[in-house]
Design a protein around this motif. Structure first.
Motif, PDB file in Angstrom:
ATOM      1  N   SER A  16       0.893  -1.266  -0.202  1.00 60.62           N
ATOM      2  CA  SER A  16      -0.001  -0.081  -0.003  1.00 60.62           C
ATOM      3  C   SER A  16       0.797   1.170   0.066  1.00 60.62           C
ATOM      4  CB  SER A  16      -0.841  -0.080   1.139  1.00 60.62           C
ATOM      5  OG  SER A  16      -0.367   0.347   2.392  1.00 60.62           O
ATOM      6  N   LEU A  17       0.322   2.238  -0.272  1.00 62.94           N
ATOM      7  CA  LEU A  17       1.106   3.590  -0.654  1.00 62.94           C
ATOM      8  C   LEU A  17       1.481   3.976   0.974  1.00 62.94           C
ATOM      9  CD1 LEU A  17       1.955   5.514  -2.907  1.00 62.94           C
ATOM     10  CD2 LEU A  17      -0.296   6.942  -2.379  1.00 62.94           C
ATOM     11  N   ARG A  18       0.720   4.065   1.801  1.00 72.68           N
ATOM     12  CA  ARG A  18       1.234   4.401   2.932  1.00 72.68           C
ATOM     13  C   ARG A  18       2.312   3.557   3.592  1.00 72.68           C
ATOM     14  NH1 ARG A  18      -0.591   7.426   7.274  1.00 72.68           N
ATOM     15  NH2 ARG A  18      -0.047   6.646   9.383  1.00 72.68           N
ATOM     16  N   SER A  20       4.454   1.837   2.113  1.00 73.29           N
ATOM     17  CA  SER A  20       5.597   2.054   1.280  1.00 73.29           C
ATOM     18  C   SER A  20       6.172   3.240   1.576  1.00 73.29           C
ATOM     19  CB  SER A  20       5.224   1.988  -0.287  1.00 73.29           C
ATOM     20  OG  SER A  20       4.531   2.981  -0.482  1.00 73.29           O
ATOM     21  N   ARG A 126      -2.951  11.029   0.266  1.00 75.95           N
ATOM     22  CA  ARG A 126      -3.753  10.718   1.380  1.00 75.95           C
ATOM     23  C   ARG A 126      -5.172  11.478   1.154  1.00 75.95           C
ATOM     24  NH1 ARG A 126      -1.942  10.220   7.511  1.00 75.95           N
ATOM     25  NH2 ARG A 126      -0.540   9.120   6.598  1.00 75.95           N
ATOM     26  N   SER A 129      -6.813   9.980  -1.894  1.00 70.88           N
ATOM     27  CA  SER A 129      -7.293   8.672  -2.094  1.00 70.88           C
ATOM     28  C   SER A 129      -8.740   8.718  -1.803  1.00 70.88           C
ATOM     29  CB  SER A 129      -6.477   7.751  -1.210  1.00 70.88           C
ATOM     30  OG  SER A 129      -6.966   8.230   0.439  1.00 70.88           O
ATOM     31  N   GLU A 131     -10.381   6.384   0.128  1.00 69.31           N
ATOM     32  CA  GLU A 131     -10.695   5.532   1.165  1.00 69.31           C
ATOM     33  C   GLU A 131     -11.042   6.663   2.268  1.00 69.31           C
ATOM     34  OE1 GLU A 131      -6.475   4.650   2.721  1.00 69.31           O
ATOM     35  OE2 GLU A 131      -7.012   3.472   1.140  1.00 69.31           O
TER      36      GLU A 131
END
Length: 131
Positions: A16-18, A20, A126, A129, A131
């Motif tokens: 996931s981006l967070r 990474s 973030r 995104s 979510e």
């Protein structure tokens, strides 16, 4: 190792981006400690100030995003999407700057400035995104 794992797995989309971002910054912080500890010693001001700076910056950014994301207008979202599409605000560019900052121990402000810009980019990802 964490740096290369974050770059490789994040590039391929398997992480996931967070995560990474977190693994990359965690790995660079350990490299920063290993490279600069012999130069500045255990009582160096950079070892007392930079970790606090990164912690406070992350807390403030996360608080701003969590409060403002729900109230964001369409125009704000569109403006941030345009900013995210710019070549000079690319996360890969900032990750490269962080690595260059690690390699320049004589210039002790390059690393935290690059990490700060990468954290801003992480905040932008973030916000954008779904979510």
């Amino acid at each position: 190792m964490a740096i290369f794992a974050a770059l490789g797995l994040g590039w391929k989309g398997r992480l996931s981006l967070r995560l990474s971002y977190d693994f990359f910054l965690w790995g660079t912080l350990w490299c920063w400690l290993a490279y600069w500890f012999p130069l500045y010693g255990p009582d160096g001001l950079v070892f007392r100030v930079y970790p606090v700076f990164f912690f406070v910056m992350d807390l403030v950014m996360v608080h701003i995003v969590s409060v403002h994301k729900a109230r964001m207008t369409v125009e704000e979202h569109r403006l941030l999407a345009v900013l995210a599409a710019q070549w000079w605000f690319n996360s890969k560019l900032f990750a490269g700057l962080v690595l260059v900052g690690l390699a320049m121990p004589g210039h002790y402000l390059v690393y935290p400035a690059a990490v700060g810009m990468l954290m801003l980019r992480m905040l932008l990802d973030r916000v954008l995104s779904p979510e």
